[in-house]
Design an enzyme around this catalytic site. Structure first.
Site, PDB file in Angstrom:
ATOM      1  NE  ARG A  83      -3.436   2.806   0.536  1.00  0.00           N
ATOM      2  CZ  ARG A  83      -4.516   3.075   1.247  1.00  0.00           C
ATOM      3  NH1 ARG A  83      -5.079   2.125   1.958  1.00  0.00           N
ATOM      4  NH2 ARG A  83      -5.039   4.279   1.243  1.00  0.00           N
ATOM      5  NE  ARG A  92      -7.318   3.007  -1.915  1.00  0.00           N
ATOM      6  CZ  ARG A  92      -8.090   3.944  -1.416  1.00  0.00           C
ATOM      7  NH1 ARG A  92      -8.703   3.753  -0.305  1.00  0.00           N
ATOM      8  NH2 ARG A  92      -8.249   5.098  -2.020  1.00  0.00           N
ATOM      9  CG  ASP A  95      -8.641   1.351   2.336  1.00  0.00           C
ATOM     10  OD1 ASP A  95      -7.889   1.808   3.225  1.00  0.00           O
ATOM     11  OD2 ASP A  95      -9.743   1.838   2.075  1.00  0.00           O
ATOM     12  CG  ASP A  97     -11.001   1.984   5.949  1.00  0.00           C
ATOM     13  OD1 ASP A  97      -9.912   2.570   6.058  1.00  0.00           O
ATOM     14  OD2 ASP A  97     -11.757   2.116   4.975  1.00  0.00           O
TER      15      ASP A  97
END
Length: 160
Positions: A83, A92, A95, A97
């Site tokens: 990343r 990307r 990711d 989160d």
């Protein structure tokens, strides 16, 4: 703890699915035990739908890490998968989160629950698969209800 995963570039892997499967496995090495996971969902790139499509999912994790420690661990996993943080919303390889950490509510450098997750079908849809009765600690609404009215990534749909 709830972690959302997504990618639209496979990086060094043969597919986006292979990359995300490897990322899920890598969480254990950071002190995060995956106890449930959604299927994979696909959606158009956002906000520019001409980019490569995304593959997303959600995992439920048990951990002794604090929210800040968990976020740092997620950033280490992202970096290990190539990343590179450039411009906002860029394509990307991975990711990760932090959507929620128990019932913790914070603001400042780390906002919990994630401030925009409830608007995103590519997060709430997968979350509703594994925890439909999870209640957003601020909004007081269930994941299944939030998924039904999510407006960002409205084209998101399960692939597995």
């Amino acid at each position: 703890m709830i972690v959302a995963l997504g990618c639209n570039l496979p990086g060094a892997y043969t597919s986006r699915e292979a990359l995300l499967e490897a990322a899920v496995a890598a969480l254990a090495g950071e002190g995060m035990a995956v106890v449930a996971r959604s299927g994979w969902w696909t959606s158009a790139a956002w906000p520019d739908p001409t980019g490569p499509a995304y593959l997303n999912g959600v995992v439920l994790v048990e951990t002794d890490l604090s929210p800040a420690e968990a976020l740092a661990a997620l950033h280490r996993v992202e970096a290990a998968f190539g990343r590179a943080r450039s411009e906002r919303n860029a394509a990307r390889t991975l990711d990760l989160d932090l959507i929620a950490h128990g019932r913790t509510v914070t603001d400042g450098n780390l906002v919990l629950p994630h401030p925009r997750a409830h608007e995103r079908l590519f997060v709430m849809g997968p979350l509703a698969q594994v925890a439909p009765d999870w209640v957003h600690p601020v909004l007081g609404e269930r994941a299944s209800d939030l998924a039904a009215k999510a407006s960002v990534g409205a084209d998101a749909r399960p692939v597995s």
